[in-house]
Design a protein around this motif. Structure first.
Motif, PDB file in Angstrom:
ATOM      1  N   MET A 173       3.115  -1.746 -12.568  1.00 18.86           N
ATOM      2  CA  MET A 173       1.818  -1.159 -12.943  1.00 18.86           C
ATOM      3  C   MET A 173       1.387  -0.081 -11.954  1.00 18.86           C
ATOM      4  N   LEU A 174       0.693   0.913 -12.485  1.00 15.12           N
ATOM      5  CA  LEU A 174       0.103   1.962 -11.648  1.00 15.12           C
ATOM      6  C   LEU A 174      -1.383   1.685 -11.532  1.00 15.12           C
ATOM      7  N   ASN A 175      -2.011   2.270 -10.512  1.00 11.70           N
ATOM      8  CA  ASN A 175      -3.471   2.183 -10.450  1.00 11.70           C
ATOM      9  C   ASN A 175      -4.083   3.399 -11.152  1.00 11.70           C
ATOM     10  N   ALA A 176      -5.396   3.455 -11.177  1.00  4.58           N
ATOM     11  CA  ALA A 176      -6.064   4.538 -11.920  1.00  4.58           C
ATOM     12  C   ALA A 176      -5.728   5.908 -11.327  1.00  4.58           C
ATOM     13  N   GLN A 177      -5.311   5.949 -10.062  1.00  3.25           N
ATOM     14  CA  GLN A 177      -4.930   7.220  -9.421  1.00  3.25           C
ATOM     15  C   GLN A 177      -3.487   7.601  -9.754  1.00  3.25           C
ATOM     16  N   GLY A 178      -2.807   6.732 -10.497  1.00  3.05           N
ATOM     17  CA  GLY A 178      -1.423   7.033 -10.890  1.00  3.05           C
ATOM     18  C   GLY A 178      -0.398   6.638  -9.849  1.00  3.05           C
ATOM     19  N   ASN A 179      -0.810   5.813  -8.885  1.00  5.38           N
ATOM     20  CA  ASN A 179       0.153   5.373  -7.859  1.00  5.38           C
ATOM     21  C   ASN A 179       0.683   3.968  -8.154  1.00  5.38           C
ATOM     22  N   LEU A 180       1.857   3.685  -7.611  1.00  2.06           N
ATOM     23  CA  LEU A 180       2.512   2.387  -7.809  1.00  2.06           C
ATOM     24  C   LEU A 180       1.658   1.259  -7.229  1.00  2.06           C
ATOM     25  N   THR A 181       1.626   0.120  -7.924  1.00  3.44           N
ATOM     26  CA  THR A 181       0.921  -1.038  -7.350  1.00  3.44           C
ATOM     27  C   THR A 181       1.872  -2.238  -7.230  1.00  3.44           C
ATOM     28  N   GLU A 182       2.051  -2.985  -8.333  1.00  5.96           N
ATOM     29  CA  GLU A 182       2.834  -4.227  -8.253  1.00  5.96           C
ATOM     30  C   GLU A 182       3.309  -4.657  -9.628  1.00  5.96           C
ATOM     31  N   GLY A 183       4.082  -5.747  -9.653  1.00  2.00           N
ATOM     32  CA  GLY A 183       4.504  -6.358 -10.912  1.00  2.00           C
ATOM     33  C   GLY A 183       3.409  -7.298 -11.396  1.00  2.00           C
ATOM     34  N   SER A 186       4.275 -10.302  -8.997  1.00  2.00           N
ATOM     35  CA  SER A 186       5.113 -10.022  -7.827  1.00  2.00           C
ATOM     36  C   SER A 186       4.708  -8.696  -7.191  1.00  2.00           C
ATOM     37  N   ASN A 187       5.095  -8.513  -5.952  1.00  2.90           N
ATOM     38  CA  ASN A 187       4.908  -7.235  -5.252  1.00  2.90           C
ATOM     39  C   ASN A 187       6.188  -6.420  -5.352  1.00  2.90           C
ATOM     40  N   PHE A 188       6.071  -5.138  -5.049  1.00  2.00           N
ATOM     41  CA  PHE A 188       7.172  -4.207  -5.294  1.00  2.00           C
ATOM     42  C   PHE A 188       7.571  -3.476  -4.013  1.00  2.00           C
ATOM     43  N   PHE A 189       8.875  -3.355  -3.798  1.00  3.13           N
ATOM     44  CA  PHE A 189       9.445  -2.601  -2.668  1.00  3.13           C
ATOM     45  C   PHE A 189      10.501  -1.648  -3.206  1.00  3.13           C
ATOM     46  N   PHE A 190      10.672  -0.507  -2.578  1.00  2.00           N
ATOM     47  CA  PHE A 190      11.829   0.336  -2.892  1.00  2.00           C
ATOM     48  C   PHE A 190      12.419   0.911  -1.617  1.00  2.00           C
ATOM     49  N   VAL A 191      13.668   1.368  -1.741  1.00  2.00           N
ATOM     50  CA  VAL A 191      14.415   1.864  -0.585  1.00  2.00           C
ATOM     51  C   VAL A 191      14.740   3.329  -0.834  1.00  2.00           C
ATOM     52  N   ASN A 192      14.497   4.130   0.179  1.00  2.00           N
ATOM     53  CA  ASN A 192      14.826   5.552   0.091  1.00  2.00           C
ATOM     54  C   ASN A 192      15.314   6.007   1.466  1.00  2.00           C
ATOM     55  N   GLY A 193      16.484   6.584   1.520  1.00  2.00           N
ATOM     56  CA  GLY A 193      17.033   7.030   2.808  1.00  2.00           C
ATOM     57  C   GLY A 193      17.170   5.874   3.787  1.00  2.00           C
ATOM     58  N   GLY A 194      17.488   4.695   3.287  1.00  2.00           N
ATOM     59  CA  GLY A 194      17.686   3.528   4.152  1.00  2.00           C
ATOM     60  C   GLY A 194      16.389   2.919   4.670  1.00  2.00           C
ATOM     61  N   LYS A 195      15.246   3.465   4.210  1.00  2.00           N
ATOM     62  CA  LYS A 195      13.950   2.959   4.679  1.00  2.00           C
ATOM     63  C   LYS A 195      13.253   2.220   3.529  1.00  2.00           C
ATOM     64  N   LEU A 196      12.492   1.183   3.900  1.00  2.00           N
ATOM     65  CA  LEU A 196      11.765   0.405   2.884  1.00  2.00           C
ATOM     66  C   LEU A 196      10.356   0.963   2.687  1.00  2.00           C
ATOM     67  N   PHE A 197       9.913   0.980   1.449  1.00  2.00           N
ATOM     68  CA  PHE A 197       8.557   1.437   1.123  1.00  2.00           C
ATOM     69  C   PHE A 197       7.894   0.390   0.240  1.00  2.00           C
ATOM     70  N   THR A 198       6.624   0.150   0.468  1.00  2.00           N
ATOM     71  CA  THR A 198       5.886  -0.770  -0.413  1.00  2.00           C
ATOM     72  C   THR A 198       4.428  -0.295  -0.526  1.00  2.00           C
ATOM     73  N   PRO A 199       3.852  -0.369  -1.727  1.00  2.00           N
ATOM     74  CA  PRO A 199       2.455   0.054  -1.874  1.00  2.00           C
ATOM     75  C   PRO A 199       1.539  -0.701  -0.895  1.00  2.00           C
ATOM     76  N   SER A 200       0.610   0.014  -0.303  1.00  2.00           N
ATOM     77  CA  SER A 200      -0.307  -0.615   0.657  1.00  2.00           C
ATOM     78  C   SER A 200      -1.391  -1.397  -0.092  1.00  2.00           C
ATOM     79  N   LEU A 201      -2.039  -2.310   0.644  1.00  2.00           N
ATOM     80  CA  LEU A 201      -3.025  -3.198   0.009  1.00  2.00           C
ATOM     81  C   LEU A 201      -4.137  -2.398  -0.674  1.00  2.00           C
ATOM     82  N   ASP A 202      -4.476  -1.224  -0.092  1.00  2.00           N
ATOM     83  CA  ASP A 202      -5.586  -0.463  -0.685  1.00  2.00           C
ATOM     84  C   ASP A 202      -5.197   0.248  -1.985  1.00  2.00           C
ATOM     85  N   CYS A 203      -3.933   0.100  -2.432  1.00  3.36           N
ATOM     86  CA  CYS A 203      -3.569   0.601  -3.773  1.00  3.36           C
ATOM     87  C   CYS A 203      -4.170  -0.319  -4.845  1.00  3.36           C
ATOM     88  N   GLY A 204      -4.573  -1.533  -4.420  1.00  2.10           N
ATOM     89  CA  GLY A 204      -5.098  -2.513  -5.374  1.00  2.10           C
ATOM     90  C   GLY A 204      -3.992  -3.456  -5.805  1.00  2.10           C
TER      91      GLY A 204
END
Ligand code: PDD
Length: 295
Positions: A173-183, A186-204
């Motif tokens: 799901m995305l938030n109203a700003q169009g950014n990634l939130t969660e399943g 469940s919470n969501f993580f992705f990997v880019n360039g060997g680094k982990l990224f996860t939406p911050s709590l303030d994404c909702g």
């Protein structure tokens, strides 16, 4: 169904709740899902703390202390005697008038359901799951803060149904700003360039306990991790993705809207975190006996 239900301290195989309970009428309740490892409840302290924070978030006073909850959960799990248990703790607003004003509700109802642990197909872990980027937006923090784990899950149910219609195992799901939130659970993580990224709590999002563990594991194992705000386009470059949750633990997500994420297989960082998380559970709660074997 094989269940043991603790209803305000009394354990039964079956329980009924009044249709006048505001949990039923309005989804006016909070809840937690706790998994077990070797049939020992995992991260119970953190779950009880989040339950209390959720209750504060909806101005619901829980009439028992943590000791009571620990004792009741223990009794219920012991009596149910499953190899591994799914534990759901629910605190409702209680019985009141048919009016959204909760002031007529005299006391919360506390329900602890134990069921045999839900086990996902091994395929999900070997091949990863498909996610669908759904049109249903995650609730805005200013409306119904996803950080509060309430019994009102319609937002997630609608997202889940949309994902199912698209043939995916879960929604992203995305938030109203169009950014990634969660399943949806469940919470969501992705990997880019060997680094982990996860939406911050303030994404909702819900501050997932498994998410917290994954962040700690990243820190302890020197895997770079960033929390922040990202639009879904960011995923077109992603090498790997996974979701985290009490029941799913760490589960690879290998397709988004039918297209492979990275090479479409669980990647090395995901596999490493799956192993690290399993090891963490073994270290904390002991290595469980094989199913059917008593310890
Ligand atoms: N859900 N986000 C949402 C919306 C959730 O409902 C959950 C958990 C999570 C993951 O949180 P945790 O790691 O603490 O389980 C994230 C539980 C499992 C459920 O409702 O079934």
């Amino acid at each position: 169904m094989n269940l043991k239900i603790n209803f305000n301290g009394a354990i039964q195989d079956y329980a009924e709740i009044s249709v006048l309970d505001h949990g039923f009428l309005f989804g006016d309740s909070v809840y937690e899902v706790v998994a077990t490892h070797g049939n020992k409840p995992c991260f119970l302290e953190q779950h009880l703390e989040r339950l209390r924070n959720s209750a504060v978030g909806i101005s619901l006073e829980i009439p028992y202390d943590d000791e009571w909850f620990v004792e009741q959960i223990d009794r219920t799990v012991q009596l149910a005697n499953f190899d591994e248990s799914y534990i759901r703790i629910i605190v409702t607003r209680g019985v009141g008038e048919i009016d959204i004003d909760p002031s007529s509700c005299d006391r919360p109802n506390i329900i602890i359901i134990t069921a045999p642990a839900k086990v996902y197909s091994g395929q999900y872990y070997e091949n990863g799951i498909d996610l669908a980027l759904v049109s249903v937006k995650r609730n805005a923090r200013e409306a119904l803060n996803p950080g509060i784990k309430t019994g009102n899950y319609l937002n997630n149910i609608l997202a889940k149904m949309e994902a199912t219609r698209q043939g995916a195992q879960d929604a992203l799901m995305l938030n109203a700003q169009g950014n990634l939130t969660e399943g949806t659970t469940s919470n969501f993580f992705f990997v880019n360039g060997g680094k982990l990224f996860t939406p911050s709590l303030d994404c909702g999002i819900l501050s997932g306990i498994t998410r917290e563990m994954a962040i700690q594991l990243a820190l302890e194992n020197g895997v770079p991790l960033e929390e922040g705000h990202w639009p879904p386009e960011e995923l077109s470059q992603a090498e790997e993705a996974f979701v985290t949750g009490t029941v799913k633990k760490i589960m690879p997500a290998t397709r988004l809207d039918g297209k492979p994420i990275g090479n479409g297989k669980p990647g090395p960082i995901t596999l490493r975190f799956m192993r690290l998380y399993d090891r963490l559970l073994d270290e904390k709660y002991g290595v469980p006996a094989a199913p059917g074997q008593s310890q």
